[in-house]
Scaffold this motif. Structure first.
Motif, PDB file in Angstrom:
ATOM      1  N   LYS A   9      33.624  66.974  68.382  1.00  0.00           N
ATOM      2  CA  LYS A   9      34.836  67.889  68.593  1.00  0.00           C
ATOM      3  C   LYS A   9      34.698  68.812  67.383  1.00  0.00           C
ATOM      4  N   ASP A  10      35.988  69.502  67.533  1.00  0.00           N
ATOM      5  CA  ASP A  10      35.718  70.841  66.293  1.00  0.00           C
ATOM      6  C   ASP A  10      37.590  70.943  66.366  1.00  0.00           C
ATOM      7  N   SER A  66      38.286  82.178  66.195  1.00  0.00           N
ATOM      8  CA  SER A  66      37.107  82.585  67.427  1.00  0.00           C
ATOM      9  C   SER A  66      36.164  83.072  66.138  1.00  0.00           C
ATOM     10  N   LYS A  69      35.197  78.916  64.782  1.00  0.00           N
ATOM     11  CA  LYS A  69      34.766  77.716  66.563  1.00  0.00           C
ATOM     12  C   LYS A  69      32.936  78.482  65.885  1.00  0.00           C
ATOM     13  N   LYS A  70      32.306  79.623  66.046  1.00  0.00           N
ATOM     14  CA  LYS A  70      31.054  80.372  65.599  1.00  0.00           C
ATOM     15  C   LYS A  70      30.027  79.247  65.031  1.00  0.00           C
ATOM     16  N   CYS A  72      31.282  76.427  63.719  1.00  0.00           N
ATOM     17  CA  CYS A  72      31.370  75.292  63.966  1.00  0.00           C
ATOM     18  C   CYS A  72      29.715  75.274  64.694  1.00  0.00           C
ATOM     19  N   ARG A  73      30.013  76.529  65.769  1.00  0.00           N
ATOM     20  CA  ARG A  73      29.014  76.464  66.329  1.00  0.00           C
ATOM     21  C   ARG A  73      26.936  76.274  65.801  1.00  0.00           C
ATOM     22  N   ASP A  74      27.579  77.245  65.077  1.00  0.00           N
ATOM     23  CA  ASP A  74      26.114  77.312  64.293  1.00  0.00           C
ATOM     24  C   ASP A  74      26.209  76.054  63.084  1.00  0.00           C
ATOM     25  N   ARG A  76      26.200  72.693  63.434  1.00  0.00           N
ATOM     26  CA  ARG A  76      25.587  72.247  65.002  1.00  0.00           C
ATOM     27  C   ARG A  76      24.074  72.498  65.571  1.00  0.00           C
ATOM     28  N   GLN A  77      24.153  73.769  65.207  1.00  0.00           N
ATOM     29  CA  GLN A  77      22.435  73.755  65.433  1.00  0.00           C
ATOM     30  C   GLN A  77      21.652  73.506  64.617  1.00  0.00           C
ATOM     31  N   PRO A  80      22.198  69.310  63.427  1.00  0.00           N
ATOM     32  CA  PRO A  80      22.455  68.137  64.611  1.00  0.00           C
ATOM     33  C   PRO A  80      22.850  67.417  64.676  1.00  0.00           C
ATOM     34  N   CYS A 120      30.256  76.553  55.924  1.00  0.00           N
ATOM     35  CA  CYS A 120      31.475  76.214  56.441  1.00  0.00           C
ATOM     36  C   CYS A 120      32.068  77.499  55.166  1.00  0.00           C
TER      37      CYS A 120
END
Length: 133
Positions: A9-10, A66, A69-70, A72-74, A76-77, A80, A120
């Motif tokens: 979760k973020d 937004s 959140k981007k 956070c996606r980065d 996770r890439q 992982p 981050c």
């Protein structure tokens, strides 16, 4: 607890109230993780030789959320194994010694969470539309 009950979760929040280190760190705790890394950015009493009384932050809120959140996606890439990510940023007046940003990341091992926290904060400072006065 089944791992499916603990999906990554973020937690992204921009708010004018005082930030809580306990609240942010508790958001990311997971029984699957042995590491929770935190970054707490506070207002200091000086900047480039000048006295600082407080800082004041304003944001383009929807765009800032937004962009976070981007980030956070980065994360996770790149890492992982990261489980949960929390980014809370204060808006408005932030007195000396109080937190303007708290970032917490959990992962099974410390290296990933420490690297992710550094990524981050560095990316947030460079790309998120939050301005400091």
């Amino acid at each position: 607890m089944d791992e499916s009950e603990d999906v990554p979760k973020d937690f992204v929040k921009l708010k004018s109230e005082k930030l809580s280190v306990d609240e942010v760190s508790e958001l990311v705790i997971s029984p699957y993780c042995g590491a929770v890394s935190l970054f707490i950015g506070t207002t200091r009493n000086n900047f480039e030789g000048k006295k600082v009384i407080h800082l004041e932050y304003e944001a383009y809120t929807s765009m800032a959320e937004s962009e976070i959140k981007k980030i956070c996606r980065d994360v996770r890439q790149k890492w992982p194994s990261v489980k949960h990510i929390a980014v809370h940023h204060r808006l408005g007046v932030v007195p000396i010694t109080e937190a303007s940003v708290i970032i917490a990341v959990s992962s099974p091992h410390r290296a990933e969470s420490l690297e992710a926290v550094m990524y981050c904060i560095n990316t947030l400072k460079a790309s998120v539309p939050i301005w400091k006065k």
